[in-house]
Design a protein around this motif. Structure first.
Motif, PDB file in Angstrom:
ATOM      1  N   THR A 145       0.392 -10.388   5.309  1.00  0.00           N
ATOM      2  CA  THR A 145       1.535  -9.476   5.396  1.00  0.00           C
ATOM      3  C   THR A 145       1.144  -8.141   4.764  1.00  0.00           C
ATOM      4  OG1 THR A 145       3.031 -11.367   5.145  1.00  0.00           O
ATOM      5  CG2 THR A 145       3.985  -9.179   4.841  1.00  0.00           C
ATOM      6  N   LEU A 146       1.349  -7.060   5.516  1.00  0.00           N
ATOM      7  CA  LEU A 146       1.059  -5.718   5.000  1.00  0.00           C
ATOM      8  C   LEU A 146       2.362  -4.944   4.868  1.00  0.00           C
ATOM      9  CD1 LEU A 146      -2.097  -4.531   6.997  1.00  0.00           C
ATOM     10  CD2 LEU A 146      -2.006  -5.380   4.663  1.00  0.00           C
ATOM     11  N   VAL A 147       2.600  -4.406   3.678  1.00  0.00           N
ATOM     12  CA  VAL A 147       3.748  -3.531   3.446  1.00  0.00           C
ATOM     13  C   VAL A 147       3.158  -2.151   3.178  1.00  0.00           C
ATOM     14  CG1 VAL A 147       5.776  -3.083   2.013  1.00  0.00           C
ATOM     15  CG2 VAL A 147       5.040  -5.442   2.425  1.00  0.00           C
ATOM     16  N   SER A 148       3.267  -1.257   4.159  1.00  0.00           N
ATOM     17  CA  SER A 148       2.643   0.062   4.019  1.00  0.00           C
ATOM     18  C   SER A 148       3.697   1.139   3.822  1.00  0.00           C
ATOM     19  CB  SER A 148       1.791   0.387   5.250  1.00  0.00           C
ATOM     20  OG  SER A 148       1.196   1.656   5.084  1.00  0.00           O
ATOM     21  N   MET A 149       3.616   1.811   2.691  1.00  0.00           N
ATOM     22  CA  MET A 149       4.457   2.974   2.435  1.00  0.00           C
ATOM     23  C   MET A 149       3.675   4.211   2.888  1.00  0.00           C
ATOM     24  SD  MET A 149       6.027   1.649  -1.168  1.00  0.00           S
ATOM     25  CE  MET A 149       7.519   2.624  -1.092  1.00  0.00           C
ATOM     26  N   ARG A 150       4.129   5.405   2.549  1.00  0.00           N
ATOM     27  CA  ARG A 150       3.457   6.612   3.051  1.00  0.00           C
ATOM     28  C   ARG A 150       2.040   6.702   2.496  1.00  0.00           C
ATOM     29  NH1 ARG A 150       6.677  10.174   1.185  1.00  0.00           N
ATOM     30  NH2 ARG A 150       5.409  11.169  -0.409  1.00  0.00           N
ATOM     31  N   LEU A 151       1.087   6.998   3.381  1.00  0.00           N
ATOM     32  CA  LEU A 151      -0.308   7.209   2.989  1.00  0.00           C
ATOM     33  C   LEU A 151      -0.704   8.599   3.451  1.00  0.00           C
ATOM     34  CD1 LEU A 151      -1.661   3.709   4.024  1.00  0.00           C
ATOM     35  CD2 LEU A 151      -1.710   4.609   1.699  1.00  0.00           C
ATOM     36  N   ASN A 152      -1.102   9.443   2.518  1.00  0.00           N
ATOM     37  CA  ASN A 152      -1.382  10.836   2.851  1.00  0.00           C
ATOM     38  C   ASN A 152      -2.818  11.067   3.303  1.00  0.00           C
ATOM     39  OD1 ASN A 152       1.248  11.396   1.973  1.00  0.00           O
ATOM     40  ND2 ASN A 152       0.580  11.672  -0.139  1.00  0.00           N
ATOM     41  N   ASN A 153      -3.707  10.153   2.954  1.00  0.00           N
ATOM     42  CA  ASN A 153      -5.128  10.359   3.211  1.00  0.00           C
ATOM     43  C   ASN A 153      -5.545   9.759   4.552  1.00  0.00           C
ATOM     44  OD1 ASN A 153      -8.071   9.321   2.939  1.00  0.00           O
ATOM     45  ND2 ASN A 153      -7.912  10.895   1.359  1.00  0.00           N
ATOM     46  N   ASP A 154      -6.344  10.509   5.321  1.00  0.00           N
ATOM     47  CA  ASP A 154      -6.772  10.038   6.651  1.00  0.00           C
ATOM     48  C   ASP A 154      -7.558   8.735   6.570  1.00  0.00           C
ATOM     49  OD1 ASP A 154      -5.596  12.107   7.900  1.00  0.00           O
ATOM     50  OD2 ASP A 154      -7.394  13.332   8.143  1.00  0.00           O
ATOM     51  N   ARG A 155      -8.447   8.627   5.569  1.00  0.00           N
ATOM     52  CA  ARG A 155      -9.264   7.419   5.440  1.00  0.00           C
ATOM     53  C   ARG A 155      -8.392   6.196   5.160  1.00  0.00           C
ATOM     54  NH1 ARG A 155     -12.757   8.415   0.765  1.00  0.00           N
ATOM     55  NH2 ARG A 155     -13.181   6.189   0.872  1.00  0.00           N
ATOM     56  N   ALA A 161      -5.455  -2.719  -7.334  1.00  0.00           N
ATOM     57  CA  ALA A 161      -6.452  -3.714  -6.922  1.00  0.00           C
ATOM     58  C   ALA A 161      -7.807  -3.095  -6.605  1.00  0.00           C
ATOM     59  CB  ALA A 161      -5.921  -4.479  -5.706  1.00  0.00           C
ATOM     60  N   HIS A 162      -7.829  -1.813  -6.180  1.00  0.00           N
ATOM     61  CA  HIS A 162      -9.113  -1.187  -5.818  1.00  0.00           C
ATOM     62  C   HIS A 162     -10.042  -1.046  -7.027  1.00  0.00           C
ATOM     63  CE1 HIS A 162      -6.310   2.062  -6.919  1.00  0.00           C
ATOM     64  NE2 HIS A 162      -7.365   2.647  -7.448  1.00  0.00           N
ATOM     65  N   ARG A 163      -9.484  -1.132  -8.227  1.00  0.00           N
ATOM     66  CA  ARG A 163     -10.328  -1.110  -9.436  1.00  0.00           C
ATOM     67  C   ARG A 163     -11.196  -2.358  -9.530  1.00  0.00           C
ATOM     68  NH1 ARG A 163      -7.268   0.018 -15.039  1.00  0.00           N
ATOM     69  NH2 ARG A 163      -6.351   2.058 -14.677  1.00  0.00           N
ATOM     70  N   TYR A 164     -10.623  -3.491  -9.128  1.00  0.00           N
ATOM     71  CA  TYR A 164     -11.265  -4.781  -9.377  1.00  0.00           C
ATOM     72  C   TYR A 164     -12.041  -5.310  -8.174  1.00  0.00           C
ATOM     73  CZ  TYR A 164      -7.771  -4.260 -12.999  1.00  0.00           C
ATOM     74  OH  TYR A 164      -6.996  -3.739 -14.010  1.00  0.00           O
ATOM     75  N   LEU A 220       0.847  -1.196   0.000  1.00  0.00           N
ATOM     76  CA  LEU A 220       0.000   0.000   0.000  1.00  0.00           C
ATOM     77  C   LEU A 220       0.881   1.244   0.000  1.00  0.00           C
ATOM     78  CD1 LEU A 220      -2.117  -1.242   3.045  1.00  0.00           C
ATOM     79  CD2 LEU A 220      -2.578  -1.740   0.649  1.00  0.00           C
ATOM     80  N   GLY A 221       0.432   2.298  -0.663  1.00  0.00           N
ATOM     81  CA  GLY A 221       1.199   3.549  -0.645  1.00  0.00           C
ATOM     82  C   GLY A 221       0.603   4.568  -1.596  1.00  0.00           C
ATOM     83  N   VAL A 246      -2.569 -21.036  -4.285  1.00  0.00           N
ATOM     84  CA  VAL A 246      -2.646 -19.782  -5.043  1.00  0.00           C
ATOM     85  C   VAL A 246      -2.432 -18.633  -4.067  1.00  0.00           C
ATOM     86  CG1 VAL A 246      -4.063 -18.271  -6.478  1.00  0.00           C
ATOM     87  CG2 VAL A 246      -4.269 -20.741  -6.714  1.00  0.00           C
ATOM     88  N   SER A 247      -1.446 -17.801  -4.359  1.00  0.00           N
ATOM     89  CA  SER A 247      -1.154 -16.652  -3.508  1.00  0.00           C
ATOM     90  C   SER A 247      -1.612 -15.382  -4.217  1.00  0.00           C
ATOM     91  CB  SER A 247       0.343 -16.582  -3.235  1.00  0.00           C
ATOM     92  OG  SER A 247       0.654 -15.408  -2.512  1.00  0.00           O
ATOM     93  N   LEU A 248      -2.069 -14.415  -3.437  1.00  0.00           N
ATOM     94  CA  LEU A 248      -2.568 -13.161  -4.004  1.00  0.00           C
ATOM     95  C   LEU A 248      -1.737 -11.998  -3.472  1.00  0.00           C
ATOM     96  CD1 LEU A 248      -4.852 -11.911  -5.730  1.00  0.00           C
ATOM     97  CD2 LEU A 248      -6.220 -11.743  -3.655  1.00  0.00           C
ATOM     98  N   GLY A 249      -1.219 -11.185  -4.373  1.00  0.00           N
ATOM     99  CA  GLY A 249      -0.507  -9.966  -3.986  1.00  0.00           C
ATOM    100  C   GLY A 249      -1.296  -8.767  -4.476  1.00  0.00           C
ATOM    101  N   LEU A 250      -1.785  -7.942  -3.570  1.00  0.00           N
ATOM    102  CA  LEU A 250      -2.595  -6.781  -3.935  1.00  0.00           C
ATOM    103  C   LEU A 250      -1.760  -5.519  -3.795  1.00  0.00           C
ATOM    104  CD1 LEU A 250      -5.930  -7.643  -2.067  1.00  0.00           C
ATOM    105  CD2 LEU A 250      -5.394  -8.015  -4.460  1.00  0.00           C
ATOM    106  N   ILE A 251      -1.794  -4.670  -4.810  1.00  0.00           N
ATOM    107  CA  ILE A 251      -1.060  -3.398  -4.769  1.00  0.00           C
ATOM    108  C   ILE A 251      -2.084  -2.292  -4.995  1.00  0.00           C
ATOM    109  CG2 ILE A 251       0.785  -2.056  -5.824  1.00  0.00           C
ATOM    110  CD1 ILE A 251       1.590  -5.037  -6.930  1.00  0.00           C
ATOM    111  N   THR A 252      -2.143  -1.326  -4.095  1.00  0.00           N
ATOM    112  CA  THR A 252      -3.130  -0.258  -4.263  1.00  0.00           C
ATOM    113  C   THR A 252      -2.651   1.017  -3.584  1.00  0.00           C
ATOM    114  OG1 THR A 252      -5.424   0.390  -3.866  1.00  0.00           O
ATOM    115  CG2 THR A 252      -4.436  -1.029  -2.230  1.00  0.00           C
ATOM    116  N   GLN A 253      -3.115   2.147  -4.139  1.00  0.00           N
ATOM    117  CA  GLN A 253      -2.817   3.447  -3.516  1.00  0.00           C
ATOM    118  C   GLN A 253      -3.988   3.928  -2.679  1.00  0.00           C
ATOM    119  OE1 GLN A 253      -1.940   5.173  -7.191  1.00  0.00           O
ATOM    120  NE2 GLN A 253      -4.021   5.787  -7.705  1.00  0.00           N
ATOM    121  N   ARG A 254      -5.143   3.255  -2.782  1.00  0.00           N
ATOM    122  CA  ARG A 254      -6.327   3.651  -2.029  1.00  0.00           C
ATOM    123  C   ARG A 254      -6.889   2.457  -1.251  1.00  0.00           C
ATOM    124  NH1 ARG A 254      -8.940   8.359  -2.589  1.00  0.00           N
ATOM    125  NH2 ARG A 254      -9.405   7.792  -0.447  1.00  0.00           N
ATOM    126  N   PRO A 255      -6.236   2.047  -0.155  1.00  0.00           N
ATOM    127  CA  PRO A 255      -6.770   0.904   0.606  1.00  0.00           C
ATOM    128  C   PRO A 255      -8.183   1.133   1.124  1.00  0.00           C
ATOM    129  CG  PRO A 255      -4.928   1.960   1.760  1.00  0.00           C
ATOM    130  CD  PRO A 255      -4.967   2.534   0.393  1.00  0.00           C
TER     131      PRO A 255
END
Length: 511
Positions: A416-426, A363-366, A135-136, A394-403
């Motif tokens: 496992t969560l890999v969180s980069m900088r998130l600017n939005n409060d939500r 991933a948030h598109r789908y 996420l980021g 089957v493993s799933l890797g989700l990448i999104t800028q809007r969790p």
């Protein structure tokens, strides 16, 4: 609880780890019997009488070696401390013991903050078997970090099986040397692979009760088309979902034939709608990769072999660039790819198992939070993989800028969560809810992370860590760098040629 004088003394220590100890998100330790307990600082509060009051989350424990140092660190706590226990800063040597990579297969992705040389490791089996999310916000270096993680996994497992869905065409540049690249020109995803629900999403244009009526007609005509072919005789029972080749001309003829049996002219409207849509798809050059006019042959085996890298031949990753796919069917194409991964895993259980990693960018598109959005087929299959994929390899890797726009049920399945900088409060609140208890102390750091820096927590790491990602070689980076307005707005010349060539590509859809 730590006294202010003690805290100031620690901050003055030249050891960078001790200098950070006592800050929010850092580690402290305390002695209980012969064990050292390691805890993460979640919050700090000054108190005039008591000194500094901290809320901490216990992470794990280790034994004390002959020199009084920490060793044999493991997650979980056997005995808890009692009030009055001394709190001691964690040194760099302690951090080496905590983050020492075990013999489990792992990949090193960067350096643990605040040290300069302690490596942050991701344990591949726990991370992949229980899914992961990266996420980021836009511009935090997310694409480069994803490329780094996948490159390291590919180097560890050169005979692996990774399928990545790339909606912007960024990753082809990063994996041209160690991956197989697919786009609308060479994908050749045949229309007969679509199941009934996906046929409905492509062919139906109506809503409400009319949509249900049209769907019933498709079901009847599609089953007749599938059972008409020579292939159907081999397999006995054929359903409307069976990936058995059929001719579009057969489906067209069956629709016309059914229409001819009707008594009243008004009843023919749904059949006419379907026939028109079918003719439109066959004539539209954008859909050539799926509805091509070639002779229909059973290409499922060769498609699975190329797409899932069976055998990998040293190129374990497939990049499927869907940027050239018409937007109306992008979700259907992603649905077919994801369903093929899952169905292959289900039906190959009696064979030698070949686990597959499916990585889904944007991933948030789908799998959007809005359950009424169009494209339910892709949502259902990705949710099913998130919930059941582990049982079938089957493993799933989700990448999104809007969790915050991602369906909660899917994010909660990521171990496992890999969180980069998130600017939005939500988005921050969403990650806060998904993070395990022991990582809560890191949450305040999420808005303050630098580019290419992240917090990793969950199954893939020994304890929650903050990591600075390694630099990736230029030839392995995705084509996702932002244009420089200041530099490019100084350039001039050949504007007429640029416009002509652009219009030519625009009108020819890139060809």
């Amino acid at each position: 609880m730590m006294h202010p004088d003690k805290l100031a003394e620690n901050m003055a220590d030249p050891d960078p780890s001790i200098a950070q100890s006592g800050q929010v998100g850092s580690q402290v330790k305390m002695k209980v019997g012969n064990s050292w307990l390691i805890a993460n600082v979640r919050t700090l509060k000054a108190d005039l009488d008591a000194g500094v009051i901290a809320n901490i989350d216990f992470l794990g424990e280790g034994t004390e070696d002959s020199r009084g140092r920490l060793s044999n660190f493991r997650r979980g706590v056997t005995r808890y401390p009692i009030p009055g226990n001394d709190i001691v800063p964690v040194s760099t040597e302690d951090m080496r013991a905590i983050f020492a990579a075990s013999d489990e297969p792992h990949v090193e992705i960067g350096t643990v903050y605040p040290t300069d040389d302690i490596r942050g490791a991701l344990y591949v089996d726990p991370m992949l078997s229980k899914h992961f999310a990266i996420l980021g916000s836009t511009g935090t270096g997310k694409s480069t970090s994803v490329a780094l993680v996948l490159h390291r996994i590919s180097q560890l497992s050169p005979e692996g099986h990774i399928v990545m869905i790339d909606p912007h065409g960024e990753y082809s540049a990063a994996f041209k040397s160690c991956g197989e690249l697919f786009n609308v020109d060479n994908l050749q995803l045949p229309y007969w692979l679509l199941n009934f629900e996906e046929h409905c999403e492509v062919l139906l244009t109506s809503d409400g009760a009319e949509r249900q009526r049209d769907a019933d007609i498709i079901a009847k005509c599609l089953l007749a088309a599938r059972t008409k072919g020579k292939e159907a005789d081999k397999y006995g029972k054929v359903t409307v979902d069976s990936p058995i080749p059929y001719l579009l001309s057969d489906l067209n003829a069956i629709i016309v034939n059914e229409m001819g049996k009707l008594d009243r002219a008004g009843e023919a409207t749904p059949y006419q709608r379907l026939k028109s849509k079918l003719d439109e798809l066959k004539a539209d050059p954008r859909y050539t990769f799926m509805f091509s006019g070639m002779l229909v042959s059973d290409t499922l085996g060769s498609l699975l072999s190329k797409l899932f890298r069976l055998p990998a031949n040293g190129k374990p990753i497939s990049i499927v660039d869907v940027s050239g796919v018409p937007s109306e069917v992008t979700s259907v194409v992603v649905s077919v790819l994801a369903r093929m991964v899952f169905d292959y895993a289900i039906w190959s259980r009696t064979e030698a198992q070949r686990p597959i990693l499916l990585v889904c960018e944007e991933a948030h598109r789908y799998v959007p939070k809005d359950e009424n959005a169009r494209g339910q087929a892709v949502r259902k299959i990705l949710e099913r993989i998130a919930k059941e994929g582990r049982k079938y390899g089957v493993s799933l890797g989700l990448i999104t800028q809007r969790p915050s726009d991602l369906a909660e049920g899917v994010l909660s399945q990521c171990g496992t969560l890999v969180s980069m900088r998130l600017n939005n409060d939500r988005d921050q609140a969403c990650v806060r809810a998904a993070m395990p208890e022991g990582a809560r102390g890191f949450l305040d750091a999420i808005p303050a992370l630098r580019n290419r820096e992240c917090i990793v927590c969950g199954e893939g790491v020994a304890i929650p860590i903050r990591v600075r990602f390694d630099d990736l070689e230029p030839e392995k980076r995705p084509a996702s760098s932002d244009p420089s307005f200041a530099a490019l707005w100084r350039e001039t010349g050949d504007e007429a040629g640029i416009i002509d060539r652009t219009i030519k590509r625009w009108r020819g859809h890139g060809r």
